[in-house]
Design a protein around this motif. Structure first.
Motif, PDB file in Angstrom:
ATOM      1  N   GLU A  10       0.867  -1.183   0.000  1.00 26.56           N
ATOM      2  CA  GLU A  10       0.000   0.000   0.000  1.00 26.56           C
ATOM      3  C   GLU A  10       0.898   1.224   0.000  1.00 26.56           C
ATOM      4  O   GLU A  10       1.543   1.531   1.005  1.00 26.56           O
ATOM      5  CB  GLU A  10      -0.925  -0.001   1.214  1.00 26.56           C
ATOM      6  CG  GLU A  10      -1.996  -1.057   1.120  1.00 26.56           C
ATOM      7  CD  GLU A  10      -2.997  -0.959   2.260  1.00 26.56           C
ATOM      8  OE1 GLU A  10      -3.269   0.173   2.729  1.00 26.56           O
ATOM      9  OE2 GLU A  10      -3.479  -2.013   2.669  1.00 26.56           O
ATOM     10  N   LEU A  11       0.938   1.909  -1.126  1.00 27.52           N
ATOM     11  CA  LEU A  11       1.853   3.028  -1.318  1.00 27.52           C
ATOM     12  C   LEU A  11       1.080   4.300  -1.615  1.00 27.52           C
ATOM     13  O   LEU A  11      -0.047   4.255  -2.083  1.00 27.52           O
ATOM     14  CB  LEU A  11       2.791   2.737  -2.493  1.00 27.52           C
ATOM     15  CG  LEU A  11       3.560   1.424  -2.426  1.00 27.52           C
ATOM     16  CD1 LEU A  11       4.279   1.170  -3.738  1.00 27.52           C
ATOM     17  CD2 LEU A  11       4.539   1.441  -1.280  1.00 27.52           C
ATOM     18  N   VAL A  12       1.723   5.413  -1.388  1.00 28.53           N
ATOM     19  CA  VAL A  12       1.157   6.704  -1.770  1.00 28.53           C
ATOM     20  C   VAL A  12       1.870   7.135  -3.038  1.00 28.53           C
ATOM     21  O   VAL A  12       3.093   7.281  -3.063  1.00 28.53           O
ATOM     22  CB  VAL A  12       1.316   7.749  -0.652  1.00 28.53           C
ATOM     23  CG1 VAL A  12       0.792   9.091  -1.108  1.00 28.53           C
ATOM     24  CG2 VAL A  12       0.570   7.279   0.593  1.00 28.53           C
ATOM     25  N   GLN A  34       6.738   9.147   2.750  1.00 28.85           N
ATOM     26  CA  GLN A  34       7.293   9.100   1.398  1.00 28.85           C
ATOM     27  C   GLN A  34       6.169   9.039   0.390  1.00 28.85           C
ATOM     28  O   GLN A  34       5.185   8.343   0.586  1.00 28.85           O
ATOM     29  CB  GLN A  34       8.195   7.882   1.197  1.00 28.85           C
ATOM     30  CG  GLN A  34       9.448   7.952   1.954  1.00 28.85           C
ATOM     31  CD  GLN A  34      10.476   6.943   1.515  1.00 28.85           C
ATOM     32  OE1 GLN A  34      11.640   7.198   1.701  1.00 28.85           O
ATOM     33  NE2 GLN A  34      10.123   5.821   0.955  1.00 28.85           N
ATOM     34  N   ILE A  35       6.367   9.754  -0.705  1.00 30.36           N
ATOM     35  CA  ILE A  35       5.460   9.692  -1.848  1.00 30.36           C
ATOM     36  C   ILE A  35       6.295   9.221  -3.031  1.00 30.36           C
ATOM     37  O   ILE A  35       7.404   9.707  -3.258  1.00 30.36           O
ATOM     38  CB  ILE A  35       4.855  11.078  -2.168  1.00 30.36           C
ATOM     39  CG1 ILE A  35       4.013  11.577  -1.000  1.00 30.36           C
ATOM     40  CG2 ILE A  35       4.017  11.007  -3.437  1.00 30.36           C
ATOM     41  CD1 ILE A  35       3.517  13.008  -1.168  1.00 30.36           C
ATOM     42  N   TYR A  36       5.750   8.285  -3.789  1.00 35.34           N
ATOM     43  CA  TYR A  36       6.436   7.793  -4.973  1.00 35.34           C
ATOM     44  C   TYR A  36       5.808   8.444  -6.200  1.00 35.34           C
ATOM     45  O   TYR A  36       4.607   8.341  -6.419  1.00 35.34           O
ATOM     46  CB  TYR A  36       6.339   6.265  -5.043  1.00 35.34           C
ATOM     47  CG  TYR A  36       7.064   5.618  -3.886  1.00 35.34           C
ATOM     48  CD1 TYR A  36       8.451   5.544  -3.892  1.00 35.34           C
ATOM     49  CD2 TYR A  36       6.371   5.138  -2.789  1.00 35.34           C
ATOM     50  CE1 TYR A  36       9.131   4.985  -2.815  1.00 35.34           C
ATOM     51  CE2 TYR A  36       7.048   4.581  -1.707  1.00 35.34           C
ATOM     52  CZ  TYR A  36       8.427   4.509  -1.739  1.00 35.34           C
ATOM     53  OH  TYR A  36       9.107   3.970  -0.681  1.00 35.34           O
ATOM     54  N   VAL A  37       6.645   9.120  -6.989  1.00 33.00           N
ATOM     55  CA  VAL A  37       6.193   9.799  -8.196  1.00 33.00           C
ATOM     56  C   VAL A  37       6.378   8.832  -9.357  1.00 33.00           C
ATOM     57  O   VAL A  37       7.497   8.362  -9.615  1.00 33.00           O
ATOM     58  CB  VAL A  37       6.979  11.103  -8.435  1.00 33.00           C
ATOM     59  CG1 VAL A  37       6.465  11.811  -9.672  1.00 33.00           C
ATOM     60  CG2 VAL A  37       6.893  12.010  -7.201  1.00 33.00           C
ATOM     61  N   VAL A  38       5.269   8.518 -10.027  1.00 35.87           N
ATOM     62  CA  VAL A  38       5.276   7.501 -11.075  1.00 35.87           C
ATOM     63  C   VAL A  38       4.680   8.051 -12.371  1.00 35.87           C
ATOM     64  O   VAL A  38       3.943   9.032 -12.360  1.00 35.87           O
ATOM     65  CB  VAL A  38       4.484   6.249 -10.634  1.00 35.87           C
ATOM     66  CG1 VAL A  38       5.138   5.582  -9.431  1.00 35.87           C
ATOM     67  CG2 VAL A  38       3.028   6.577 -10.322  1.00 35.87           C
ATOM     68  N   GLY A  46      10.601   9.266  -9.281  1.00 36.67           N
ATOM     69  CA  GLY A  46      11.266   9.961  -8.189  1.00 36.67           C
ATOM     70  C   GLY A  46      10.573   9.711  -6.867  1.00 36.67           C
ATOM     71  O   GLY A  46       9.498   9.110  -6.820  1.00 36.67           O
ATOM     72  N   ILE A  47      11.191  10.196  -5.794  1.00 33.87           N
ATOM     73  CA  ILE A  47      10.672  10.016  -4.442  1.00 33.87           C
ATOM     74  C   ILE A  47      10.625  11.378  -3.765  1.00 33.87           C
ATOM     75  O   ILE A  47      11.549  12.185  -3.915  1.00 33.87           O
ATOM     76  CB  ILE A  47      11.559   9.053  -3.633  1.00 33.87           C
ATOM     77  CG1 ILE A  47      11.593   7.677  -4.297  1.00 33.87           C
ATOM     78  CG2 ILE A  47      11.073   8.946  -2.178  1.00 33.87           C
ATOM     79  CD1 ILE A  47      12.598   6.714  -3.689  1.00 33.87           C
ATOM     80  N   ILE A  48       9.553  11.618  -3.027  1.00 30.55           N
ATOM     81  CA  ILE A  48       9.418  12.846  -2.242  1.00 30.55           C
ATOM     82  C   ILE A  48       9.186  12.456  -0.793  1.00 30.55           C
ATOM     83  O   ILE A  48       8.281  11.682  -0.491  1.00 30.55           O
ATOM     84  CB  ILE A  48       8.251  13.714  -2.748  1.00 30.55           C
ATOM     85  CG1 ILE A  48       8.504  14.145  -4.189  1.00 30.55           C
ATOM     86  CG2 ILE A  48       8.047  14.923  -1.831  1.00 30.55           C
ATOM     87  CD1 ILE A  48       7.341  14.874  -4.832  1.00 30.55           C
ATOM     88  N   LEU A 133       6.553  -1.854  -7.018  1.00 31.26           N
ATOM     89  CA  LEU A 133       5.786  -2.982  -6.493  1.00 31.26           C
ATOM     90  C   LEU A 133       5.470  -2.818  -5.011  1.00 31.26           C
ATOM     91  O   LEU A 133       4.493  -3.362  -4.520  1.00 31.26           O
ATOM     92  CB  LEU A 133       6.566  -4.286  -6.691  1.00 31.26           C
ATOM     93  CG  LEU A 133       6.965  -4.616  -8.123  1.00 31.26           C
ATOM     94  CD1 LEU A 133       7.902  -5.810  -8.142  1.00 31.26           C
ATOM     95  CD2 LEU A 133       5.739  -4.865  -8.979  1.00 31.26           C
ATOM     96  N   GLY A 134       6.347  -2.107  -4.310  1.00 30.40           N
ATOM     97  CA  GLY A 134       6.164  -1.960  -2.872  1.00 30.40           C
ATOM     98  C   GLY A 134       7.313  -1.172  -2.283  1.00 30.40           C
ATOM     99  O   GLY A 134       8.079  -0.533  -2.997  1.00 30.40           O
ATOM    100  N   GLU A 135       7.406  -1.230  -0.962  1.00 28.17           N
ATOM    101  CA  GLU A 135       8.500  -0.578  -0.258  1.00 28.17           C
ATOM    102  C   GLU A 135       8.834  -1.390   0.980  1.00 28.17           C
ATOM    103  O   GLU A 135       7.987  -2.118   1.507  1.00 28.17           O
ATOM    104  CB  GLU A 135       8.147   0.860   0.114  1.00 28.17           C
ATOM    105  CG  GLU A 135       7.046   0.984   1.129  1.00 28.17           C
ATOM    106  CD  GLU A 135       6.645   2.426   1.424  1.00 28.17           C
ATOM    107  OE1 GLU A 135       7.269   3.362   0.899  1.00 28.17           O
ATOM    108  OE2 GLU A 135       5.700   2.607   2.194  1.00 28.17           O
ATOM    109  N   VAL A 136      10.071  -1.259   1.416  1.00 26.72           N
ATOM    110  CA  VAL A 136      10.525  -1.922   2.633  1.00 26.72           C
ATOM    111  C   VAL A 136      10.991  -0.837   3.594  1.00 26.72           C
ATOM    112  O   VAL A 136      11.813   0.007   3.245  1.00 26.72           O
ATOM    113  CB  VAL A 136      11.670  -2.920   2.360  1.00 26.72           C
ATOM    114  CG1 VAL A 136      12.232  -3.467   3.657  1.00 26.72           C
ATOM    115  CG2 VAL A 136      11.178  -4.052   1.472  1.00 26.72           C
TER     116      VAL A 136
END
Length: 151
Positions: A10-12, A34-38, A46-48, A133-136
């Motif tokens: 579950e990502l933002v 963290q927000i993932y820019v896709v 990128g990442i914010i 796909l996700g984050e750790v």
């Protein structure tokens, strides 16, 4: 244990055109923020982080000594003026484009080593095409270690 077994899915997400206020609203209730820019194919651009957003709010010449000399309400007024100047700034202007990532097949302890080396709290997990796909998070790794030790 493989990263695929401990990652959060579950990502933002945001797109490159998301403005500062939109990003701020998305991040305000997050942990670890963290927000993932896709792009349209969910390829990570990128990442914010909360830190990235805070960096664009105040001019570099503002320091803690100057802020201590201003009363609370004046600081809030000044902050709102600063935000008004940058509220149209896009994710593409704020995001970090040079990021480290994991693959699903990496081991959890490889993830921890990267997190320590890069001095961050979380890493994105990407497929071979760069799709997120996700984050750790550090807490995912701690939970994995706890499961090993606290059987």
């Amino acid at each position: 244990m493989l990263v695929s077994k401990i990652m959060q899915t579950e990502l933002v997400l945001a797109d490159m055109e998301s403005d500062f206020v939109t990003l701020l609203c998305k991040i305000s209730n997050l942990s670890p923020r963290q927000i993932y820019v896709v792009d349209d194919q969910l390829k990570l651009q990128g990442i914010i982080t909360g830190y990235d957003l805070l960096k664009v709010v105040l001019p570099e010449y503002i320091d803690s000594n100057l802020l201590r000399s201003i009363r609370d309400q004046k600081i809030d007024d000044y902050l709102l003026k600063c935000i008004d100047h940058i509220k149209e700034k896009k994710a593409s202007e704020i995001m970090v484009r040079d990021f480290t990532y994991l693959k699903e097949t990496d081991h959890a302890m490889e993830a921890e080593a990267l997190i320590v080396e890069k001095r961050i709290n979380a890493l994105p997990v990407l497929d071979e095409n760069g799709k997120i796909l996700g984050e750790v998070h550090r807490r995912d790794i701690l939970n994995y270690i706890a499961r090993l030790c606290c059987k």
